[in-house]
Design a protein around this motif. Structure first.
Motif, PDB file in Angstrom:
ATOM      1  N   CYS A  76       9.110  11.714   6.746  1.00  0.00           N
ATOM      2  CA  CYS A  76       8.447  10.416   6.650  1.00  0.00           C
ATOM      3  C   CYS A  76       7.863  10.330   5.245  1.00  0.00           C
ATOM      4  O   CYS A  76       7.036  11.168   4.873  1.00  0.00           O
ATOM      5  CB  CYS A  76       7.348  10.286   7.697  1.00  0.00           C
ATOM      6  SG  CYS A  76       7.910  10.628   9.386  1.00  0.00           S
ATOM      7  N   ASP A  77       8.260   9.352   4.470  1.00  0.00           N
ATOM      8  CA  ASP A  77       7.928   9.337   3.047  1.00  0.00           C
ATOM      9  C   ASP A  77       6.435   9.328   2.763  1.00  0.00           C
ATOM     10  O   ASP A  77       6.001   9.834   1.730  1.00  0.00           O
ATOM     11  CB  ASP A  77       8.604   8.150   2.375  1.00  0.00           C
ATOM     12  CG  ASP A  77      10.043   8.460   1.979  1.00  0.00           C
ATOM     13  OD1 ASP A  77      10.252   9.014   0.893  1.00  0.00           O
ATOM     14  OD2 ASP A  77      10.954   8.152   2.764  1.00  0.00           O
ATOM     15  N   CYS A 112      10.987  17.272   0.775  1.00  0.00           N
ATOM     16  CA  CYS A 112      11.135  16.075   1.591  1.00  0.00           C
ATOM     17  C   CYS A 112      12.605  15.750   1.806  1.00  0.00           C
ATOM     18  O   CYS A 112      13.481  16.153   1.031  1.00  0.00           O
ATOM     19  CB  CYS A 112      10.444  14.874   0.930  1.00  0.00           C
ATOM     20  SG  CYS A 112      11.124  14.409  -0.682  1.00  0.00           S
ATOM     21  N   VAL A 113      12.862  15.038   2.882  1.00  0.00           N
ATOM     22  CA  VAL A 113      14.148  14.381   3.116  1.00  0.00           C
ATOM     23  C   VAL A 113      13.817  12.903   3.162  1.00  0.00           C
ATOM     24  O   VAL A 113      13.347  12.386   4.173  1.00  0.00           O
ATOM     25  CB  VAL A 113      14.815  14.850   4.418  1.00  0.00           C
ATOM     26  CG1 VAL A 113      16.125  14.098   4.639  1.00  0.00           C
ATOM     27  CG2 VAL A 113      15.065  16.353   4.394  1.00  0.00           C
ATOM     28  N   SER A 114      14.037  12.229   2.038  1.00  0.00           N
ATOM     29  CA  SER A 114      13.451  10.923   1.793  1.00  0.00           C
ATOM     30  C   SER A 114      14.466   9.792   1.882  1.00  0.00           C
ATOM     31  O   SER A 114      15.504   9.824   1.218  1.00  0.00           O
ATOM     32  CB  SER A 114      12.814  10.928   0.395  1.00  0.00           C
ATOM     33  OG  SER A 114      12.482   9.625  -0.030  1.00  0.00           O
ATOM     34  N   THR A 115      14.120   8.770   2.651  1.00  0.00           N
ATOM     35  CA  THR A 115      14.900   7.534   2.665  1.00  0.00           C
ATOM     36  C   THR A 115      14.627   6.707   1.408  1.00  0.00           C
ATOM     37  O   THR A 115      15.541   6.134   0.808  1.00  0.00           O
ATOM     38  CB  THR A 115      14.574   6.712   3.917  1.00  0.00           C
ATOM     39  OG1 THR A 115      15.013   7.425   5.079  1.00  0.00           O
ATOM     40  CG2 THR A 115      15.258   5.349   3.887  1.00  0.00           C
ATOM     41  N   VAL A 116      13.370   6.670   0.986  1.00  0.00           N
ATOM     42  CA  VAL A 116      12.978   5.897  -0.186  1.00  0.00           C
ATOM     43  C   VAL A 116      13.664   6.426  -1.449  1.00  0.00           C
ATOM     44  O   VAL A 116      13.891   5.670  -2.403  1.00  0.00           O
ATOM     45  CB  VAL A 116      11.442   5.882  -0.320  1.00  0.00           C
ATOM     46  CG1 VAL A 116      10.985   5.208  -1.592  1.00  0.00           C
ATOM     47  CG2 VAL A 116      10.821   5.176   0.892  1.00  0.00           C
ATOM     48  N   ALA A 117      14.044   7.702  -1.454  1.00  0.00           N
ATOM     49  CA  ALA A 117      14.746   8.270  -2.604  1.00  0.00           C
ATOM     50  C   ALA A 117      16.094   7.621  -2.855  1.00  0.00           C
ATOM     51  O   ALA A 117      16.656   7.762  -3.944  1.00  0.00           O
ATOM     52  CB  ALA A 117      14.928   9.776  -2.424  1.00  0.00           C
ATOM     53  N   LEU A 147       5.908   0.323  -1.497  1.00  0.00           N
ATOM     54  CA  LEU A 147       7.352   0.298  -1.267  1.00  0.00           C
ATOM     55  C   LEU A 147       7.707   1.089  -0.012  1.00  0.00           C
ATOM     56  O   LEU A 147       8.575   0.659   0.772  1.00  0.00           O
ATOM     57  CB  LEU A 147       8.094   0.870  -2.479  1.00  0.00           C
ATOM     58  CG  LEU A 147       9.629   0.845  -2.380  1.00  0.00           C
ATOM     59  CD1 LEU A 147      10.141  -0.584  -2.249  1.00  0.00           C
ATOM     60  CD2 LEU A 147      10.258   1.533  -3.589  1.00  0.00           C
ATOM     61  N   ILE A 148       7.051   2.219   0.188  1.00  0.00           N
ATOM     62  CA  ILE A 148       7.282   2.998   1.412  1.00  0.00           C
ATOM     63  C   ILE A 148       6.980   2.138   2.638  1.00  0.00           C
ATOM     64  O   ILE A 148       7.756   2.110   3.604  1.00  0.00           O
ATOM     65  CB  ILE A 148       6.407   4.269   1.418  1.00  0.00           C
ATOM     66  CG1 ILE A 148       6.880   5.248   0.344  1.00  0.00           C
ATOM     67  CG2 ILE A 148       6.425   4.930   2.798  1.00  0.00           C
ATOM     68  CD1 ILE A 148       5.931   6.419   0.124  1.00  0.00           C
ATOM     69  N   GLU A 149       5.869   1.405   2.588  1.00  0.00           N
ATOM     70  CA  GLU A 149       5.506   0.574   3.739  1.00  0.00           C
ATOM     71  C   GLU A 149       6.540  -0.522   3.975  1.00  0.00           C
ATOM     72  O   GLU A 149       6.950  -0.763   5.123  1.00  0.00           O
ATOM     73  CB  GLU A 149       4.127  -0.043   3.521  1.00  0.00           C
ATOM     74  CG  GLU A 149       3.643  -0.850   4.719  1.00  0.00           C
ATOM     75  CD  GLU A 149       2.226  -1.351   4.561  1.00  0.00           C
ATOM     76  OE1 GLU A 149       1.615  -1.711   5.588  1.00  0.00           O
ATOM     77  OE2 GLU A 149       1.720  -1.387   3.422  1.00  0.00           O
ATOM     78  N   LEU A 150       6.980  -1.171   2.914  1.00  0.00           N
ATOM     79  CA  LEU A 150       7.980  -2.225   3.075  1.00  0.00           C
ATOM     80  C   LEU A 150       9.297  -1.692   3.613  1.00  0.00           C
ATOM     81  O   LEU A 150       9.942  -2.330   4.447  1.00  0.00           O
ATOM     82  CB  LEU A 150       8.228  -2.916   1.736  1.00  0.00           C
ATOM     83  CG  LEU A 150       7.271  -4.026   1.315  1.00  0.00           C
ATOM     84  CD1 LEU A 150       7.706  -4.591  -0.027  1.00  0.00           C
ATOM     85  CD2 LEU A 150       7.206  -5.132   2.360  1.00  0.00           C
ATOM     86  N   MET A 151       9.689  -0.504   3.142  1.00  0.00           N
ATOM     87  CA  MET A 151      10.986   0.027   3.545  1.00  0.00           C
ATOM     88  C   MET A 151      10.959   0.662   4.927  1.00  0.00           C
ATOM     89  O   MET A 151      11.952   0.617   5.644  1.00  0.00           O
ATOM     90  CB  MET A 151      11.472   1.052   2.516  1.00  0.00           C
ATOM     91  CG  MET A 151      11.899   0.445   1.196  1.00  0.00           C
ATOM     92  SD  MET A 151      12.637   1.660   0.075  1.00  0.00           S
ATOM     93  CE  MET A 151      14.156   2.088   0.982  1.00  0.00           C
TER      94      MET A 151
END
Length: 298
Positions: A191-192, A206-211, A243-247
């Motif tokens: 979780c970012d 981390c394993v990041s979606t935002v990345a 940006l994390i919150e929006l994504m």
């Protein structure tokens, strides 16, 4: 506390799976995106996970994706293949296919829907780990699977020589720290918003979606902390929060928001597969505006 030695790297991207305009797998796009992510600071890529739309890709597509990305990044980054399903036999088949295709490890989610008890869950993970020579990253995401891998179960599974890591989406920070204290498992924030917090208490990364969209920024958060500059690291993490919150918290899956932004930026992504639906124009414009604020920040 010294962070756990990362078996798959430190900044891993939960990479989207690019499709072309017809919805077919876009292997050329996957190679371009993978190379871009690695050049921008990711030292590992996780394929066919939640963000990679694994429920809607075929076994053949999953294997082809591993082969293509492996070819694109060579030895510059680890390649971890998502293989978990609700069927032990199918998960073993996918694990063996990922090994043959060139993966460095496998991400194994809890069997969803059937919700097995903890002893059956432990047996499932052990069977997958016994099936190949690949190291295993457990994927604890009870919000999607309906079942938690309890800390006591994870501690027992850590005794297996090929179970080496956890992607943690449990939202149980105390339980995570209990496992960190009791094992040598490498814990990756899934979780970012937890990337820095988990790293600070001994996580591996981390394993990041935002990345998918700001790989260099996500990498810089952990790099700054590793270099001993906690204030800079905290500031970078805080700057990424909108940006994390929006994504990740906008009532849309991260796959949808990541692809919307990637498409706007002209990077390989394409459509999502049904039953997911694309983000609307207002959402895409909002994502772009927040992305531009983040990358323009000093």
């Amino acid at each position: 506390m010294t962070p756990t030695a990362p078996p798959f790297g430190r900044t891993l991207c939960a990479m989207i799976t690019p499709f072309d305009e017809t919805g077919a797998l876009d292997l050329d796009g996957a190679q371009l995106l993978a190379a871009h992510l690695v050049s921008e600071g990711c030292d590992g890529l996780v394929l066919s996970g939640t963000t990679g739309e694994s429920p809607t890709t075929t076994d053949a597509e999953k294997a082809a994706l591993v082969t293509a990305v492996r070819e694109a990044v060579g030895e510059d980054a680890s390649v971890v293949a998502g293989v978990g399903t609700f069927d032990t036999r199918h998960t073993v088949e996918l694990t063996l296919a990922a090994e043959k295709a060139g993966a460095d490890g496998v991400l194994v989610v809890s069997p969803y829907y059937s919700r097995p008890p903890q002893d059956a869950l432990e047996a499932y993970f052990r069977e997958i780990a016994d099936a190949s020579g690949l190291p295993v990253m457990l994927y604890d995401i009870p919000g999607r699977t309906g079942i938690r891998i309890e800390p006591e179960t994870v501690i027992r599974l850590a005794e297996h020589p090929r179970i080496v890591a956890v992607k943690d989406c449990s939202y149980d920070f105390l339980g995570t720290q209990k496992v960190l204290n009791a094992t040598e498992l490498a814990y990756y924030a899934g979780c970012d918003e937890h990337n820095l917090a988990l790293y600070a208490v001994g996580g591996a990364g981390c394993v990041s979606t935002v990345a998918n969209v700001v790989p260099a920024h996500v990498a810089a958060v952990l790099e700054s902390f590793e270099a001993g500059d906690t204030p800079v690291s905290a500031r970078l993490q805080q700057r990424a929060t909108p940006l994390i919150e929006l994504m990740m918290s906008s009532d849309l899956p991260g796959t949808v928001t990541a692809k919307a932004l990637l498409n706007t930026l002209g990077l390989p992504a394409g459509p999502v597969r049904s039953p997911l639906r694309p983000a609307d124009r207002k959402t895409a414009d909002g994502l772009l505006a927040e992305y531009e604020r983040l990358v323009a920040a000093p």
